[in-house]
Design an enzyme around this catalytic site. Structure first.
Site, PDB file in Angstrom:
ATOM      1  N   THR A 161       0.857  -1.168   0.000  1.00 27.44           N
ATOM      2  CA  THR A 161       0.000   0.000   0.000  1.00 27.44           C
ATOM      3  C   THR A 161       0.898   1.223   0.000  1.00 27.44           C
ATOM      4  OG1 THR A 161      -1.649  -1.186   1.320  1.00 27.44           O
ATOM      5  CG2 THR A 161      -1.777   1.199   1.389  1.00 27.44           C
ATOM      6  N   ASP A 192      -8.422  -2.526   4.416  1.00 30.19           N
ATOM      7  CA  ASP A 192      -8.517  -1.433   5.378  1.00 30.19           C
ATOM      8  C   ASP A 192      -8.261  -0.062   4.783  1.00 30.19           C
ATOM      9  OD1 ASP A 192      -5.721  -2.358   5.121  1.00 30.19           O
ATOM     10  OD2 ASP A 192      -5.310  -0.784   6.575  1.00 30.19           O
ATOM     11  N   GLY A 213      -0.523  -3.239   5.489  1.00 31.16           N
ATOM     12  CA  GLY A 213      -0.381  -4.583   6.030  1.00 31.16           C
ATOM     13  C   GLY A 213      -1.573  -5.453   5.715  1.00 31.16           C
TER      14      GLY A 213
END
Length: 297
Positions: A161, A192, A213
């Site tokens: 990310t 997320d 993550g």
């Protein structure tokens, strides 16, 4: 503050040539954000333009370098949050918008919503005049090969990310995150990164954070907001709050990943429970650092 993903990153795996490419691009992204802030731009401006640099690079799992889903498509997520107003915008499952972070900003500023998904997000992007592209734009051979390798071996998912957090001269914080998600993700999974409070959070009362993550854990533990809350309600320092969540709660739960951020006083934190994280910072006095491996301080 920026990151470009966390995980098992070693000097042997990268090699000197690729390592230099990553360091150069991280440095370019930092210079871009610094230039915005030095001209009097806002933290929101700095975050958007910094992340666009990484989205436009095939090195990172966002925008141009987004990984492929199980179906051979690119499904990108992004979010942006204004620490002054707590306003936020996010998009998920986007496959034809060149810069998802810019679309997230449009959602924040030009709509009454926080999150748009898929074809609806793309329609809104066109209405707002953002650059849309054919899906072929996102094709990179190494990401395609990674999908084929995964399908052949059922190997471990790869995470990655990009994100940015900034504090401007007006005392306002902002954070943003953009990703292509997980290689071989199925059923239009959303992680997320577009979820405010999980992968992204900013409040002038505490800090601005972008995470990277294994998204499912960051969602369950509302990582970004929890760090902020520990600062606001338990009066922990930024470092101690991040350490409690990243290196204690997540580790106990089996969640891999990290975060970068800056607090309202200008203190910075870059923390990961993985062997490496592409990361960097630049301060108003010109101090600058780019790092990749866990043993770099």
């Amino acid at each position: 503050m920026i990151h470009g993903g966390a995980g098992v990153v070693s000097r042997e795996n990268l090699g000197p040539e690729l390592e230099k490419q990553f360091r150069d691009k991280l440095s370019e992204a930092l210079d871009t954000g610094q230039a915005v802030l030095s001209r009097g731009g806002t933290s929101i401006d700095a975050v958007e333009h910094t992340i666009r640099v990484m989205e436009n690079s095939p090195l990172f799992n966002a925008g141009k370098g987004a990984v492929f889903s199980h179906y051979g498509t690119n499904e990108m997520d992004a979010s942006l949050m204004d620490g002054k107003t707590l306003n936020a915008g996010a998009v998920a499952g986007v496959g034809d918008v060149k810069n998802p972070i810019s679309l997230a900003r449009k959602v924040m500023e030009k709509s009454e919503h926080v999150m748009l998904y898929g074809s609806g997000a793309s329609e809104f992007a066109r209405q707002q005049g953002l650059t849309t592209v054919d899906s072929s734009y996102f094709f990179t051979q190494n990401r395609w090969d990674a999908l084929q390798h995964y399908l052949a071996t059922e190997g471990k998912n790869k995470f990655g990310t990009v994100g940015c957090a900034a504090l401007d001269q007006y005392g306002n914080l902002a954070a943003g995150t953009s990703t292509g998600g997980m290689t071989n993700k199925k059923f239009h999974r959303i992680g997320d990164s577009p979820i405010i409070g999980a992968g992204t959070y900013a409040s002038n009362q505490s800090c601005a954070i972008s995470c990277t993550g294994h998204g499912e854990f960051f969602i369950r533990y509302t990582v970004a907001r929890t760090i902020s809350a520990l600062m606001e309600y338990k009066h922990l320092s930024f470092h101690d709050a991040a350490d409690e969540v990243i290196n204690n709660e997540l580790v106990k739960a089996g969640g891999d990943g990290g975060m970068i951020g800056v607090d309202k006083e200008g203190n910075i934190v870059m923390m990961t429970n993985t062997p490496g994280m592409f990361r960097g910072f630049v301060k108003s006095d010109g101090e600058k650092q780019v790092a990749i491996y866990g043993d770099e301080k």
